[in-house]
Motif scaffolding. Structure first.
Motif, PDB file in Angstrom:
ATOM      1  N   GLU A 188       1.092   4.251  -3.212  1.00 30.55           N
ATOM      2  CA  GLU A 188       0.799   5.678  -3.104  1.00 30.55           C
ATOM      3  C   GLU A 188       1.849   6.532  -3.813  1.00 30.55           C
ATOM      4  O   GLU A 188       1.545   7.629  -4.284  1.00 30.55           O
ATOM      5  CB  GLU A 188       0.701   6.076  -1.634  1.00 30.55           C
ATOM      6  CG  GLU A 188      -0.498   5.470  -0.915  1.00 30.55           C
ATOM      7  CD  GLU A 188      -0.555   5.866   0.545  1.00 30.55           C
ATOM      8  OE1 GLU A 188       0.401   6.548   1.000  1.00 30.55           O
ATOM      9  OE2 GLU A 188      -1.525   5.517   1.229  1.00 30.55           O
TER      10      GLU A 188
ATOM     11  N   ASN B  60       0.815  -1.214   0.000  1.00 27.29           N
ATOM     12  CA  ASN B  60       0.000   0.000   0.000  1.00 27.29           C
ATOM     13  C   ASN B  60       0.854   1.271   0.000  1.00 27.29           C
ATOM     14  O   ASN B  60       0.584   2.222  -0.744  1.00 27.29           O
ATOM     15  CB  ASN B  60      -0.926  -0.004   1.220  1.00 27.29           C
ATOM     16  CG  ASN B  60      -1.906   1.144   1.203  1.00 27.29           C
ATOM     17  OD1 ASN B  60      -2.389   1.531   0.149  1.00 27.29           O
ATOM     18  ND2 ASN B  60      -2.204   1.693   2.362  1.00 27.29           N
ATOM     19  N   GLU B  61       1.878   1.313   0.836  1.00 19.61           N
ATOM     20  CA  GLU B  61       2.720   2.510   0.915  1.00 19.61           C
ATOM     21  C   GLU B  61       3.455   2.759  -0.395  1.00 19.61           C
ATOM     22  O   GLU B  61       3.609   3.911  -0.819  1.00 19.61           O
ATOM     23  CB  GLU B  61       3.721   2.357   2.066  1.00 19.61           C
ATOM     24  CG  GLU B  61       3.056   2.299   3.438  1.00 19.61           C
ATOM     25  CD  GLU B  61       4.078   2.130   4.548  1.00 19.61           C
ATOM     26  OE1 GLU B  61       5.289   2.013   4.224  1.00 19.61           O
ATOM     27  OE2 GLU B  61       3.674   2.114   5.726  1.00 19.61           O
TER      28      GLU B  61
END
Length: 279
Positions: free
Chosen positions: A261, A257-258
């Motif tokens: 982004e 997820n990080e």
């Protein structure tokens, strides 16, 4: 059209154009004509349409469980303590207590025979020794240390999403595999074809249903806008990675997820974050 009619009459009055009518009725006719002139006869029908795309959010689920957080660890220890206090003694615990009592009376003949058999304490010691010699596999792999994102052997405790480098317009972007729908295809069939075109036939996945889980649309820039197309509507389908490798000559990454982004285009990232849950 009606404006041209009135202009052609020049200086004629409304009573001359509409004879035998009162001034009030004539005013009503004029307002109706003006309304139809502006609302109906000046409307231009747009012929532009939206291009329909299917995209695949392909997940690799965690291989190992995540480490417990502090509050989770406290709750686990509390439940373990309650279970221990409310439980009965196991056969192993009863056997151990019995052997301790027998060791206090070593003169008995029965105890002399039992010394030739493995005791509960011997069994516990051998189990502890085996545990001490066992080496757990590392949770941080060499691919994590080298930051190699094109392998599944990384971030073993997290969900990873597949991104491929695709050309959109004149630029290349890191996005989930996507492609335009062909005539006669369902959106699900388009998603399956797009994934196979991007990854090859050796990868095995499981699609979760026939309905998309998310939606994103954008308008084409003026320079790239085709004559009949207004923009693109992208329908996202969710799939789970099962087995196999990506065999096609395509640039790809497996990201958490990080990392997503930082790589995904802003609009796509915002849309995907609404329907994808990462842990």
């Amino acid at each position: 059209m009606f404006k041209q009619i009135f202009r052609s009459f020049g200086s004629y009055s409304l009573n001359q154009i509409l004879p035998d009518t009162s001034k009030k009725v004539t005013t009503i006719y004029l307002s109706v004509i003006q309304h139809r002139d502006t609302r109906t006869f000046s409307t231009i029908t747009s012929t532009k349409k939206w291009d329909l795309y299917s995209a695949v959010c392909l997940e690799r689920h965690p291989v190992i469980i995540q480490s417990m957080q502090e509050i989770e660890l406290k709750f686990y220890n509390m439940l373990k303590k309650i279970e221990y206090e409310n439980s009965f003694k196991s056969d192993y615990e009863l056997r151990k207590e019995k052997e301790r009592e027998e060791q206090k009376n070593p003169s008995s003949k029965e105890n002399t025979i039992k010394t030739l058999v493995q005791t509960a304490q011997d069994f516990e010691d051998s189990g502890q020794e085996e545990l001490n010699n066992f080496k757990f596999a590392p949770t941080i792999t060499k691919f994590d240390e080298q930051n190699v994102t094109s392998t599944l052997k990384r971030k073993l405790d997290k969900n990873l999403l597949l991104l491929v480098q695709q050309k959109v317009g004149n630029s290349h972007y890191w996005i989930p595999p996507q492609g335009i729908r062909k005539e006669g295809e369902t959106m699900r069939q388009t998603a399956e074809r797009v994934l196979q075109d991007a990854c090859g036939a050796n990868i095995k996945v499981k699609f979760y249903g026939n309905a998309p889980i998310g939606f994103y649309k954008y308008k084409y820039p003026k320079k790239l806008c085709e004559q009949e197309s207004y923009g693109a509507k992208i329908f996202y389908f969710l799939a789970k990675y099962i087995d196999g490798d990506i065999t096609n000559n395509v640039k790809y990454q497996w990201l958490d997820n990080e990392e997503l982004e930082k790589v995904l285009p802003n609009g796509v990232q915002e849309s995907i974050s609404r329907f994808m849950l990462f842990t």
